[in-house]
Design an enzyme around this catalytic site. Structure first.
Site, PDB file in Angstrom:
ATOM      1  CB  VAL A  10      -0.951   0.007   1.211  1.00 38.76           C
ATOM      2  CG1 VAL A  10      -1.738   1.318   1.265  1.00 38.76           C
ATOM      3  CG2 VAL A  10      -1.902  -1.178   1.149  1.00 38.76           C
ATOM      4  CB  THR A  83      -4.560  -3.874  10.428  1.00 39.99           C
ATOM      5  OG1 THR A  83      -4.977  -3.864   9.051  1.00 39.99           O
ATOM      6  CG2 THR A  83      -4.269  -2.459  10.871  1.00 39.99           C
ATOM      7  CB  SER A 118      -8.052  -2.985   6.137  1.00 43.88           C
ATOM      8  OG  SER A 118      -7.880  -2.689   4.771  1.00 43.88           O
ATOM      9  CB  CYS A 258      -7.197  -7.147   2.061  1.00 45.20           C
ATOM     10  SG  CYS A 258      -6.299  -5.608   2.349  1.00 45.20           S
ATOM     11  NE  ARG A 327       1.290  -9.504   3.290  1.00 48.57           N
ATOM     12  CZ  ARG A 327       1.044  -8.187   3.252  1.00 48.57           C
ATOM     13  NH1 ARG A 327       0.849  -7.522   4.367  1.00 48.57           N
ATOM     14  NH2 ARG A 327       0.975  -7.572   2.095  1.00 48.57           N
TER      15      ARG A 327
END
Length: 431
Positions: A10, A83, A118, A258, A327
């Site tokens: 990001v 996060t 997020s 995400c 991930r």
């Protein structure tokens, strides 16, 4: 000048977007290996080319550091830290809280702080704001805070970041105005919403929508397998409808930083209110079961009670195609299950040279005729751009294709596709 905290998938593309508009950027990250690469003019993200990074460093448009004291020179600070989830599948806000505390130590009057990571509704106001205001600065007067959900899609060149509408919000009207002033410089369209909670919830809706629908189409693929119907043909036919249908493709599971994570943030938040999220609960279970279904299908196609003694070659271990990120990768979970059944597993991935699973270090092997012919089953888990699909079809004794990547070769070679309606119908005995 803008400071960006967190230079991952990001943060670094966001830095590129602002630099392209003439800003100078201070990049802050605790991973010093990333900082060394950037200082040497090298990018670790495919969407940001080396030539750009080299030019930014030479012209001092980008300065990178692990030190937060440099944010004092910035007009705005944008937080793009991870996060993740804890081992108990609950929100882990420790990276965000650590960044907020350190930003708060150097925050000066007039600065804007924007959170893009997020998270669950209420985080900006209940977690971030108190940490930033710890030294007594007044929100909306001395400093400004807002939330703008990231919408980066790594590896997708169809949607350049500045062309993706940017949702923005602020804790106060003055905060929202400062957010709009900042982001309208770099993004073509701004979507302003009434509160930070609304913006936080917008991101969760986007990713929960994908999470639920991908999990549903995976279950639908299993149903098609059992009914003898090809799910890919069904998808193609249904996609001809010009309204009321959005196609999603089945695969070995949902991965990434995400989609499998954000819905669980929402689930955690709603449970604090005594509410249930039935769709998320069911989708999470389906997602968790999908790698096992793939591993079981491989064993069935080899006609073995267990996979001990079988040699499996897995192609692709990232969470999606053309992105060097493992991930929450469902492909790695498939490998873990294959190893647990006693299979000898090799893998090939042009983007990941090695990784560790359950204490076992695996290294990417060459994808040549010898490797393909040596495997009892070749599993296409990720369809990276440039894979030699024809050679895979020609040289592999058996291919289990989880992505429908080899569809045009299926009639001529021994290829089984996830959801092709032929579960258990391959009668080739294990040699």
């Amino acid at each position: 000048m803008i400071a960006i905290v967190g230079l991952g998938y990001v943060g670094l593309p966001l830095a590129a977007t602002f630099i392209d508009q003439g800003f100078r950027v201070i990049g802050i990250d605790k991973d010093e290996s990333k900082l060394r690469m950037l200082e040497a003019g090298q990018s670790y993200i495919a969407d940001v080319p080396n030539e750009k990074v080299e030019r930014w460093v030479q012209t001092k448009q980008l300065r990178v550091t692990p030190d937060f004291h440099m944010i004092a020179a910035a007009e705005a600070v944008i937080i793009c830290v991870p996060t993740p989830l804890t081992e108990h599948q609950t929100p882990d806000l420790s990276p965000l809280m650590d960044a907020a505390k350190r930003i708060g130590e150097h925050l000066r009057p007039g600065q804007l702080v924007s959170l893009e990571s997020s998270t669950y509704p209420g985080t900006t106001k209940e977690v971030l704001l108190p940490l930033l205001a710890a030294r007594g600065l007044r929100i909306g007067q001395d400093f400004f805070v807002g939330f703008s959900p990231e919408r980066v899609d790594p590896g997708n060149s169809k949607f350049p970041l500045p062309e993706i509408p940017k949702v923005i919000s602020g804790i106060t009207e003055a905060c929202a105005a400062r957010m709009e002033e900042l982001y309208q410089i770099a993004f073509r369209k701004i979507v302003r919403v009434s509160s930070t909670e609304t913006a936080e919830m917008t991101k969760l809706l986007e990713n929960t929508f994908r999470f639920i629908n991908i999990s549903f189409i995976n279950e639908f693929a299993i149903v098609c397998d059992k009914l003898g119907i090809n799910v890919w043909e069904v998808l193609a036919a249904a996609s001809s409808k010009p309204f009321g249908f959005t196609p999603f493709s089945p695969g070995p599971g949902v991965g990434g930083h995400c989609i499998p994570v954000d819905p669980l943030y929402l689930q955690w938040k709603t449970r604090q209110l005594g509410l249930n999220t039935s769709f998320i609960d069911i989708s999470a279970r389906l997602n968790d079961e999908m790698p096992r279904y793939v591993a079981d299908r491989i064993r069935e196609e080899l006609h073995l009670p267990v996979l001990e003694g079988a040699h499996i070659l897995v192609i692709g271990v990232t969470f999606k195609e053309n992105v060097a990120d493992i991930r929450e990768s469902s492909a790695i979970e498939v490998i873990r299950l294959l190893l647990a059944q006693g299979a000898a597993v090799d893998y090939h991935d042009p983007l990941i040279s090695e990784f560790v699973v359950d204490g076992i270090r695996l290294k990417s092997v060459a994808l040549d005729a010898q490797q393909l012919q040596a495997a009892d089953c070749v599993v296409v888990a990720v369809n990276h751009r440039g894979l030699p699909l024809r050679e895979i079809a020609e040289h592999a004794a058996l291919v289990f294709d989880t992505r429908n990547a080899l569809s045009k070769y299926r009639s001529r070679y021994n290829i089984v596709t996830l959801g092709d309606g032929k579960a258990g119908k391959n009668k080739r005995p294990f040699a």
